[in-house]
Design a protein around this motif. Structure first.
Motif, PDB file in Angstrom:
ATOM      1  N   VAL A 133       0.896  12.206  -4.648  1.00  0.00           N
ATOM      2  CA  VAL A 133      -0.509  12.987  -5.247  1.00  0.00           C
ATOM      3  C   VAL A 133      -0.571  14.322  -4.668  1.00  0.00           C
ATOM      4  O   VAL A 133      -0.156  14.952  -3.892  1.00  0.00           O
ATOM      5  CB  VAL A 133      -1.563  12.260  -4.581  1.00  0.00           C
ATOM      6  CG1 VAL A 133      -2.124  12.754  -3.012  1.00  0.00           C
ATOM      7  CG2 VAL A 133      -2.996  12.442  -5.312  1.00  0.00           C
ATOM      8  N   ILE A 136       1.183   4.512   1.797  1.00  0.00           N
ATOM      9  CA  ILE A 136      -0.160   3.710   2.391  1.00  0.00           C
ATOM     10  C   ILE A 136       0.344   2.421   3.194  1.00  0.00           C
ATOM     11  O   ILE A 136      -0.588   1.955   3.874  1.00  0.00           O
ATOM     12  CB  ILE A 136      -0.662   3.136   1.011  1.00  0.00           C
ATOM     13  CG1 ILE A 136      -2.134   2.650   1.522  1.00  0.00           C
ATOM     14  CG2 ILE A 136       0.157   1.882   0.554  1.00  0.00           C
ATOM     15  CD1 ILE A 136      -3.026   3.686   1.880  1.00  0.00           C
ATOM     16  N   LYS A 152      -0.297 -10.421  -3.484  1.00  0.00           N
ATOM     17  CA  LYS A 152      -1.571 -10.595  -4.206  1.00  0.00           C
ATOM     18  C   LYS A 152      -2.623 -11.583  -3.991  1.00  0.00           C
ATOM     19  O   LYS A 152      -3.771 -11.697  -3.953  1.00  0.00           O
ATOM     20  CB  LYS A 152      -1.300  -9.745  -5.751  1.00  0.00           C
ATOM     21  CG  LYS A 152      -0.562  -8.712  -5.855  1.00  0.00           C
ATOM     22  CD  LYS A 152      -1.386  -7.622  -5.846  1.00  0.00           C
ATOM     23  CE  LYS A 152      -0.641  -6.236  -6.331  1.00  0.00           C
ATOM     24  NZ  LYS A 152      -1.730  -5.108  -6.469  1.00  0.00           N
ATOM     25  N   ARG A 164       1.783   8.578  -2.261  1.00  0.00           N
ATOM     26  CA  ARG A 164       2.866   9.476  -1.805  1.00  0.00           C
ATOM     27  C   ARG A 164       3.067  10.714  -2.481  1.00  0.00           C
ATOM     28  O   ARG A 164       3.264  11.827  -1.941  1.00  0.00           O
ATOM     29  CB  ARG A 164       4.291   8.560  -1.872  1.00  0.00           C
ATOM     30  CG  ARG A 164       4.241   7.443  -0.879  1.00  0.00           C
ATOM     31  CD  ARG A 164       5.680   6.398  -1.125  1.00  0.00           C
ATOM     32  NE  ARG A 164       5.562   6.000  -2.584  1.00  0.00           N
ATOM     33  CZ  ARG A 164       6.296   5.360  -3.170  1.00  0.00           C
ATOM     34  NH1 ARG A 164       7.347   5.084  -2.491  1.00  0.00           N
ATOM     35  NH2 ARG A 164       6.018   4.992  -4.534  1.00  0.00           N
ATOM     36  N   GLY A 203      -5.087   4.294 -10.668  1.00  0.00           N
ATOM     37  CA  GLY A 203      -5.610   4.991  -9.808  1.00  0.00           C
ATOM     38  C   GLY A 203      -5.975   6.174 -10.166  1.00  0.00           C
ATOM     39  O   GLY A 203      -7.191   6.915  -9.789  1.00  0.00           O
ATOM     40  N   GLY A 247       0.838  10.402   1.300  1.00  0.00           N
ATOM     41  CA  GLY A 247       1.358   9.841   2.284  1.00  0.00           C
ATOM     42  C   GLY A 247       1.706   8.292   1.938  1.00  0.00           C
ATOM     43  O   GLY A 247       1.230   7.945   0.821  1.00  0.00           O
ATOM     44  N   ALA A 292      -3.471   6.668  -6.133  1.00  0.00           N
ATOM     45  CA  ALA A 292      -3.986   7.577  -6.827  1.00  0.00           C
ATOM     46  C   ALA A 292      -3.376   8.707  -7.710  1.00  0.00           C
ATOM     47  O   ALA A 292      -3.828   9.479  -8.544  1.00  0.00           O
ATOM     48  CB  ALA A 292      -5.201   8.267  -6.300  1.00  0.00           C
ATOM     49  N   SER A 293      -1.787   8.836  -7.642  1.00  0.00           N
ATOM     50  CA  SER A 293      -1.204   9.572  -8.240  1.00  0.00           C
ATOM     51  C   SER A 293      -1.043   9.597  -9.910  1.00  0.00           C
ATOM     52  O   SER A 293      -0.524  10.577 -10.358  1.00  0.00           O
ATOM     53  CB  SER A 293       0.050   9.959  -7.435  1.00  0.00           C
ATOM     54  OG  SER A 293       0.623   8.413  -7.697  1.00  0.00           O
ATOM     55  N   GLN A 294      -0.951   8.234 -10.320  1.00  0.00           N
ATOM     56  CA  GLN A 294      -0.833   7.995 -11.604  1.00  0.00           C
ATOM     57  C   GLN A 294      -1.557   6.834 -11.889  1.00  0.00           C
ATOM     58  O   GLN A 294      -2.080   5.837 -11.197  1.00  0.00           O
ATOM     59  CB  GLN A 294       0.625   8.161 -11.886  1.00  0.00           C
ATOM     60  CG  GLN A 294       1.274   6.664 -11.283  1.00  0.00           C
ATOM     61  CD  GLN A 294       2.674   6.647 -11.748  1.00  0.00           C
ATOM     62  OE1 GLN A 294       3.409   7.490 -12.071  1.00  0.00           O
ATOM     63  NE2 GLN A 294       3.158   5.516 -11.816  1.00  0.00           N
ATOM     64  N   ASN A 319      -6.169   0.187  -4.635  1.00  0.00           N
ATOM     65  CA  ASN A 319      -5.214  -0.033  -5.942  1.00  0.00           C
ATOM     66  C   ASN A 319      -3.724   0.358  -6.064  1.00  0.00           C
ATOM     67  O   ASN A 319      -2.986  -0.158  -6.650  1.00  0.00           O
ATOM     68  CB  ASN A 319      -5.953   1.129  -6.835  1.00  0.00           C
ATOM     69  CG  ASN A 319      -4.925   1.538  -8.168  1.00  0.00           C
ATOM     70  OD1 ASN A 319      -5.220   0.440  -8.931  1.00  0.00           O
ATOM     71  ND2 ASN A 319      -4.125   2.317  -7.972  1.00  0.00           N
ATOM     72  N   GLY A 374      -4.444  -8.732 -16.204  1.00  0.00           N
ATOM     73  CA  GLY A 374      -3.457  -9.178 -16.937  1.00  0.00           C
ATOM     74  C   GLY A 374      -2.420  -7.945 -16.803  1.00  0.00           C
ATOM     75  O   GLY A 374      -2.202  -7.184 -16.066  1.00  0.00           O
TER      76      GLY A 374
HETATM   77  N1  LIG Z   1      -0.154  -2.192 -14.785  1.00  0.00           N
HETATM   78  C1  LIG Z   1      -0.297  -3.551 -14.627  1.00  0.00           C
HETATM   79  O1  LIG Z   1       0.305  -4.302 -15.568  1.00  0.00           O
HETATM   80  C2  LIG Z   1      -0.505  -4.242 -13.699  1.00  0.00           C
HETATM   81  C3  LIG Z   1      -1.133  -5.825 -13.651  1.00  0.00           C
HETATM   82  C4  LIG Z   1      -1.322  -6.272 -12.678  1.00  0.00           C
HETATM   83  C5  LIG Z   1      -1.844  -5.641 -11.337  1.00  0.00           C
HETATM   84  N2  LIG Z   1      -1.523  -4.356 -11.564  1.00  0.00           N
HETATM   85  C6  LIG Z   1      -1.983  -3.604 -10.185  1.00  0.00           C
HETATM   86  O2  LIG Z   1      -2.518  -2.355 -10.518  1.00  0.00           O
HETATM   87  C7  LIG Z   1      -2.251  -1.415  -9.710  1.00  0.00           C
HETATM   88  C8  LIG Z   1      -2.206  -0.287 -10.146  1.00  0.00           C
HETATM   89  O3  LIG Z   1      -0.976  -0.314 -10.999  1.00  0.00           O
HETATM   90  P1  LIG Z   1      -0.532   0.733 -12.183  1.00  0.00           P
HETATM   91  O4  LIG Z   1      -0.188  -0.187 -13.227  1.00  0.00           O
HETATM   92  O5  LIG Z   1      -1.378   1.879 -12.190  1.00  0.00           O
HETATM   93  O6  LIG Z   1       0.968   1.062 -11.534  1.00  0.00           O
HETATM   94  P2  LIG Z   1       1.725   2.514 -11.266  1.00  0.00           P
HETATM   95  O7  LIG Z   1       1.382   3.399 -12.559  1.00  0.00           O
HETATM   96  O8  LIG Z   1       3.164   2.190 -10.827  1.00  0.00           O
HETATM   97  O9  LIG Z   1       1.068   3.316  -9.981  1.00  0.00           O
HETATM   98  C9  LIG Z   1       1.103   2.712  -8.656  1.00  0.00           C
HETATM   99  C10 LIG Z   1       0.594   3.695  -7.808  1.00  0.00           C
HETATM  100  O10 LIG Z   1       0.633   3.113  -6.479  1.00  0.00           O
HETATM  101  C11 LIG Z   1       1.495   4.385  -5.744  1.00  0.00           C
HETATM  102  N3  LIG Z   1       2.127   3.650  -4.744  1.00  0.00           N
HETATM  103  C12 LIG Z   1       3.178   2.885  -4.879  1.00  0.00           C
HETATM  104  N4  LIG Z   1       4.099   2.743  -3.808  1.00  0.00           N
HETATM  105  C13 LIG Z   1       3.132   3.526  -2.610  1.00  0.00           C
HETATM  106  C14 LIG Z   1       3.163   3.731  -1.451  1.00  0.00           C
HETATM  107  N5  LIG Z   1       4.199   3.315  -0.718  1.00  0.00           N
HETATM  108  N6  LIG Z   1       2.355   4.347  -0.768  1.00  0.00           N
HETATM  109  C15 LIG Z   1       1.281   5.019  -1.432  1.00  0.00           C
HETATM  110  N7  LIG Z   1       0.990   4.988  -2.550  1.00  0.00           N
HETATM  111  C16 LIG Z   1       2.060   3.978  -3.236  1.00  0.00           C
HETATM  112  C17 LIG Z   1       1.843   5.090  -6.620  1.00  0.00           C
HETATM  113  O11 LIG Z   1       2.154   6.461  -6.062  1.00  0.00           O
HETATM  114  P3  LIG Z   1       3.118   7.028  -5.543  1.00  0.00           P
HETATM  115  O12 LIG Z   1       4.423   6.669  -6.152  1.00  0.00           O
HETATM  116  O13 LIG Z   1       2.834   8.602  -5.720  1.00  0.00           O
HETATM  117  O14 LIG Z   1       3.294   6.673  -4.142  1.00  0.00           O
HETATM  118  C18 LIG Z   1       0.996   5.100  -7.927  1.00  0.00           C
HETATM  119  O15 LIG Z   1      -0.022   5.969  -7.711  1.00  0.00           O
HETATM  120  C19 LIG Z   1      -1.380  -1.748  -8.501  1.00  0.00           C
HETATM  121  O16 LIG Z   1      -1.859  -2.590  -7.307  1.00  0.00           O
HETATM  122  C20 LIG Z   1      -0.670  -3.084  -9.383  1.00  0.00           C
HETATM  123  O17 LIG Z   1      -0.188  -3.888  -8.709  1.00  0.00           O
HETATM  124  C21 LIG Z   1      -1.010  -3.557 -12.483  1.00  0.00           C
END
Ligand SMILES: NC(=O)c1ccc[n+]([C@@H]2O[C@H](COP(=O)([O-])OP(=O)(O)OC[C@H]3O[C@@H](n4cnc5c(N)ncnc54)[C@H](OP(=O)(O)O)[C@@H]3O)[C@@H](O)[C@H]2O)c1
Length: 236
Positions: A39, A54, A151, A37, A18, A52, A13-15, A80, A178
């Motif tokens: 947030v 996850i 996934k 981590r 989420g 923390g 949920a930090s960015q 997420n 996508g």
């Molecule tokens: N964007 C896309 O094109 C896309 C496509 C298909 C699926 N998705 C899925 O959609 C979801 C959100 O993606 P997004 O695009 O918003 O990605 P993002 O901007 O990279 O955000 C990922 C989030 O996951 C958290 N995260 C990563 N490692 C973590 C850990 N070890 N513990 C706790 N939190 C962790 C990050 O927070 P911290 O770094 O603060 O921990 C961040 O809040 C993901 O599951 C991704 O696989 C995204």
């Protein structure tokens, strides 16, 4: 404490998606527990943040305990948090493998187990997991075995959970995106990534948020993998 207000836990949920989910659930007056981590704290008394990793069961224990202590229950969990590592298969390192399994699989397993244990107390609840359409339709030039391995397991586990809990008031669904304009992808990559979709463009974070909100408000929908992917899973 009001018992009519729903409580949602959002991971990652930090960015990105989420953080947008947190805002959207607040607009619907849910109480939100936001974890990642990095947030930060929130001024909103209805948003509780827990920092923390996850993948660590100790983080999960803190998140669910805090949700119950502050808000009394867990109605919805959005899994997420996720990472994407695109590399040719033989170039994945042991660290890449551990990271993908840790966040995408362990990060789903431990918190879903604890959240459902809370939902069982009220015989109601909903788990939504964000997966990826690469699982259904791998793309030449986007090597993504670790995404499919992790996934793809989440899609399968979603259906399994849906059936196990179908008669007990707890639903399980997934949203399969996508490629979405989030901080995961630098702006200069957007045109090339957009071209990978039958519709010819990337999705917006709001597309995924709206899909999650639909599923959360759909009492007859469980075991659904809702593709929000510009046609990717349908073919090319
Ligand atoms: N964007 C896309 O094109 C896309 C496509 C298909 C699926 N998705 C899925 O959609 C979801 C959100 O993606 P997004 O695009 O918003 O990605 P993002 O901007 O990279 O955000 C990922 C989030 O996951 C958290 N995260 C990563 N490692 C973590 C850990 N070890 N513990 C706790 N939190 C962790 C990050 O927070 P911290 O770094 O603060 O921990 C961040 O809040 C993901 O599951 C991704 O696989 C995204």
């Amino acid at each position: 404490m009001s018992t009519s207000q729903k409580v949602v836990v959002v991971t990652g949920a930090s960015q990105g998606i989420g953080a947008e989910l947190v805002k959207a659930f607040r607009k619907l007056d849910y109480r939100v527990v936001a974890t990642a981590r990095s947030v930060g704290s929130s001024d909103d008394p209805n948003v509780l943040t827990v920092a923390g990793d996850i993948a660590d069961p100790a983080t999960v224990q803190r998140v669910i305990a805090a949700a119950v202590e502050r808000f009394g229950r867990v109605d919805t969990l959005v899994n997420n948090a996720g990472i994407f590592i695109a590399k040719p298969f033989t170039q994945y390192s042991a660290e890449d493998y551990a990271a993908a399994i840790g966040v995408n699989v362990s990060g789903f397993f431990h918190i879903t187990q604890r959240a459902i244990a809370e939902m069982e107390k009220h015989a109601s609840g909903h788990v939504v997991t964000i997966t990826t359409s690469l699982v259904d339709h791998a793309i030449d030039g986007v090597p993504s075995v670790l995404a499919s391995l992790t996934k793809g397991g989440l899609n399968a586990a979603t259906k399994s959970l849906a059936i196990e809990y179908a008669k007990r008031g707890i639903r399980a669904n997934a949203v399969s995106p996508g490629i979405i304009k989030s901080p995961m992808h630098a702006e200069q990559t957007h045109a090339a990534l957009g071209a990978l979709h039958p519709m010819g463009h990337m999705g917006e974070m709001s597309d995924i948020v709206n899909a999650v909100l639909y599923l959360d408000a759909a009492p007859f929908v469980t075991g659904e993998i809702l593709h929000v992917d510009g046609g990717q899973s349908a073919g090319h």
